[in-house]
Design a protein around this motif. Structure first.
Motif, PDB file in Angstrom:
ATOM      1  N   ASN A  84      43.586  -8.110  16.409  1.00  0.00           N
ATOM      2  CA  ASN A  84      43.697  -9.043  15.273  1.00  0.00           C
ATOM      3  C   ASN A  84      45.053  -8.908  14.587  1.00  0.00           C
ATOM      4  O   ASN A  84      45.656  -9.902  14.183  1.00  0.00           O
TER       5      ASN A  84
ATOM      6  N   GLY B 211      35.044 -15.224  16.261  1.00  0.00           N
ATOM      7  CA  GLY B 211      34.463 -14.869  14.964  1.00  0.00           C
ATOM      8  C   GLY B 211      33.474 -13.722  15.074  1.00  0.00           C
ATOM      9  O   GLY B 211      32.673 -13.485  14.166  1.00  0.00           O
TER      10      GLY B 211
ATOM     11  N   ARG C 171      35.081 -17.455  10.629  1.00  0.00           N
ATOM     12  CA  ARG C 171      36.512 -17.485  10.932  1.00  0.00           C
ATOM     13  C   ARG C 171      37.209 -18.270   9.829  1.00  0.00           C
ATOM     14  O   ARG C 171      36.629 -19.156   9.224  1.00  0.00           O
TER      15      ARG C 171
ATOM     16  N   LEU D 277      35.258  -8.845  13.950  1.00  0.00           N
ATOM     17  CA  LEU D 277      35.118  -7.962  12.784  1.00  0.00           C
ATOM     18  C   LEU D 277      33.661  -7.601  12.504  1.00  0.00           C
ATOM     19  O   LEU D 277      33.369  -6.515  12.007  1.00  0.00           O
TER      20      LEU D 277
HETATM   21  P1  ADP Z   1      38.271 -13.855  15.358  1.00  0.00           P
HETATM   22  O1  ADP Z   1      39.430 -12.927  15.485  1.00  0.00           O
HETATM   23  O2  ADP Z   1      37.578 -14.106  16.620  1.00  0.00           O
HETATM   24  O3  ADP Z   1      38.567 -15.068  14.574  1.00  0.00           O
HETATM   25  P2  ADP Z   1      37.213 -11.773  13.691  1.00  0.00           P
HETATM   26  O4  ADP Z   1      35.805 -11.498  13.331  1.00  0.00           O
HETATM   27  O5  ADP Z   1      37.956 -10.734  14.435  1.00  0.00           O
HETATM   28  O6  ADP Z   1      37.155 -13.125  14.506  1.00  0.00           O
HETATM   29  O7  ADP Z   1      38.001 -12.117  12.383  1.00  0.00           O
HETATM   30  C1  ADP Z   1      37.449 -13.013  11.428  1.00  0.00           C
HETATM   31  C2  ADP Z   1      38.548 -13.685  10.631  1.00  0.00           C
HETATM   32  O8  ADP Z   1      39.203 -12.717   9.817  1.00  0.00           O
HETATM   33  C3  ADP Z   1      39.647 -14.249  11.494  1.00  0.00           C
HETATM   34  O9  ADP Z   1      39.323 -15.557  11.922  1.00  0.00           O
HETATM   35  C4  ADP Z   1      40.842 -14.228  10.544  1.00  0.00           C
HETATM   36  O10 ADP Z   1      40.814 -15.354   9.724  1.00  0.00           O
HETATM   37  C5  ADP Z   1      40.580 -13.011   9.684  1.00  0.00           C
HETATM   38  N1  ADP Z   1      41.372 -11.842  10.134  1.00  0.00           N
HETATM   39  C6  ADP Z   1      40.945 -10.817  10.906  1.00  0.00           C
HETATM   40  N2  ADP Z   1      41.917  -9.899  11.089  1.00  0.00           N
HETATM   41  C7  ADP Z   1      42.988 -10.340  10.410  1.00  0.00           C
HETATM   42  C8  ADP Z   1      44.327  -9.843  10.192  1.00  0.00           C
HETATM   43  N3  ADP Z   1      44.733  -8.689  10.714  1.00  0.00           N
HETATM   44  N4  ADP Z   1      45.160 -10.570   9.414  1.00  0.00           N
HETATM   45  C9  ADP Z   1      44.738 -11.739   8.879  1.00  0.00           C
HETATM   46  N5  ADP Z   1      43.520 -12.257   9.044  1.00  0.00           N
HETATM   47  C10 ADP Z   1      42.650 -11.584   9.786  1.00  0.00           C
END
Ligand code: ADP
Length: 388
Positions: free
Chosen positions: A289, A348, A337, A351
């Motif tokens: 990410n 999504g 997301r 995390l």
């Molecule tokens: P995905 O990466 O598949 O979208 P995640 O669950 O990993 O899903 O992340 C959820 C949301 O959190 C992402 O869509 C993004 O908007 C935000 N996000 C996660 N990590 C970061 C980061 N390092 N910097 C900025 N936004 C982040």
């Protein structure tokens, strides 16, 4: 029988047990004059019978009586489930401490000495009736609490069962979908390779959409599988070298790192008790990410850890697009997301998976960030002894 409400509004009944009629007369008149309903018995035996029939609120019991004495009477009252909770106050001419102790031992709550002092008798009756009422109220509340706890436990167990079932269902469904999907994806890719440019432009575009859709479905299924595996395919915790784990995550992401020109560094990291593959997945997701959600600058990511009470607090810092505070909780929820697929690819799930892994290890995960100022994802892993 009176209902509790009715019992509240009527006079409290006091049973007086004494073999001397004159005493019974004086005491009962005194009590009646002060709003009590007095019932009398002239022997221990009669006292036991009347108590069972009348169910008085309190019993005043003489000690020295022919036949069964006060102590024995009290023992019998306490041995009977229907009378054992009624408070008993002894009326005694005995001044010997040992006799008074015997009174308490057989279950009395108090004693008054003869010759009786009217005011004292009333005060003690009053105190013990209040204490008794309080005790009953406490018992009622306790019983209610116990009931509530039992009900909550049942709900929790049912919830846990249905969670496990759902998890297994998700696992089996995604697992079984992998195979047919792999077939769809590979044949689509074959069609794309073989017929690219041989059909019309529309056909090329449609095949492209189909290939893209199949790939996304594969990514989604892989992530769902990984998510449900946290519960269903968990391994016992073992000493895990976080430096090696992070280095491996960096290696796994080498293509993304090279393509984005990212600089990934780490500080010294501890050995923790963890499920190794899950910890690797956690670092991979956070690192992935940090690279994916980059701003205009090439990504700079630093991973370190510090001792925190009862364990370790890890931090994954980036210089990416950042996150507004109102989304700090939402991003850890499944399928949430903040961006359209066209901006940043993803399912999504990443995390939510991180949160599930951290919580399985007894830790907590959160983010500190603001838009355009980069993000710090922190999580804790509690200290644990080997084998625990
Ligand atoms: P995905 O990466 O598949 O979208 P995640 O669950 O990993 O899903 O992340 C959820 C949301 O959190 C992402 O869509 C993004 O908007 C935000 N996000 C996660 N990590 C970061 C980061 N390092 N910097 C900025 N936004 C982040």
């Amino acid at each position: 029988m009176h209902t509790p409400e009715a019992a509240e509004s009527i006079a409290k009944t006091i049973l007086i047990v004494d073999d001397v009629p004159a005493n019974l007369e004086v005491v009962s008149r005194h009590l009646e004059n002060h709003g009590y309903h007095a019932v009398v018995a002239q022997s221990g035996q009669e006292g036991v019978e009347r108590a069972e029939r009348v169910r008085p609120n309190l019993i005043l019991l003489d000690v020295l009586m022919p036949g069964i004495d006060g102590f024995e009477t009290c023992r019998r009252l306490k041995a009977n489930t229907s009378t054992r909770d009624i408070p008993v106050i002894f009326m005694t001419a005995l001044t010997d401490a040992a006799d008074k102790l015997t009174g308490f031992e057989v279950g009395a709550v108090d004693y008054v000495t003869k010759p009786l002092d009217g005011a004292e008798v009333l005060a003690r009756i009053d105190t013990h009736l209040s204490l008794y009422a309080l005790r009953r109220e406490l018992e009622r509340q306790n019983a209610q609490l116990r009931q509530e706890i039992a009900a909550r436990k049942q709900t929790q167990e049912a919830l846990q069962r249905s969670n496990t079932e759902l998890e297994q269902l998700a696992y089996v469904a995604s697992h079984d979908m992998q195979e047919p999907l792999r077939m769809v994806a590979s044949y689509l890719q074959l069609v794309a390779q073989r017929y690219q440019g041989k059909l019309d432009a529309d056909a090329d575009e449609f095949i492209g959409f189909a290939v893209d859709g199949a790939k996304r479905m594969q990514a989604l299924i892989n992530d769902m599988l990984a998510y449900s595996r946290v519960g269903t395919k968990a391994r016992p915790f073992a000493p895990t070298d976080c430096e090696a784990t992070v280095d491996m995550a960096i290696f796994d992401l080498r293509v993304a790192i090279a393509e984005s020109g990212a600089r990934v560094t780490r500080g010294p990291l501890p050995v923790v008790m963890a499920d190794g593959p899950q910890l690797a997945q956690l670092f991979r997701n956070l690192l992935g990410n940090a690279i994916k959600f980059r701003g205009t600058e090439p990504p700079q990511v630093h991973i370190d850890a510090e001792a925190a009470d009862g364990g370790w607090c890890f931090a994954v810092r980036d210089n990416g697009i950042g996150i507004a505070p109102e989304y700090f909780d939402r991003i850890f929820v499944l399928f949430q997301r903040l961006h359209a697929r066209r901006e940043y690819a993803g399912t999504g799930i990443g995390l939510a998976l991180c949160k599930k892994i951290v919580e399985r290890h007894g830790g907590r995960i959160w983010v500190e960030s603001s838009p355009s100022a980069g993000s710090v994802f922190r999580f804790t892993i509690p200290r644990r002894d080997e084998g625990s």
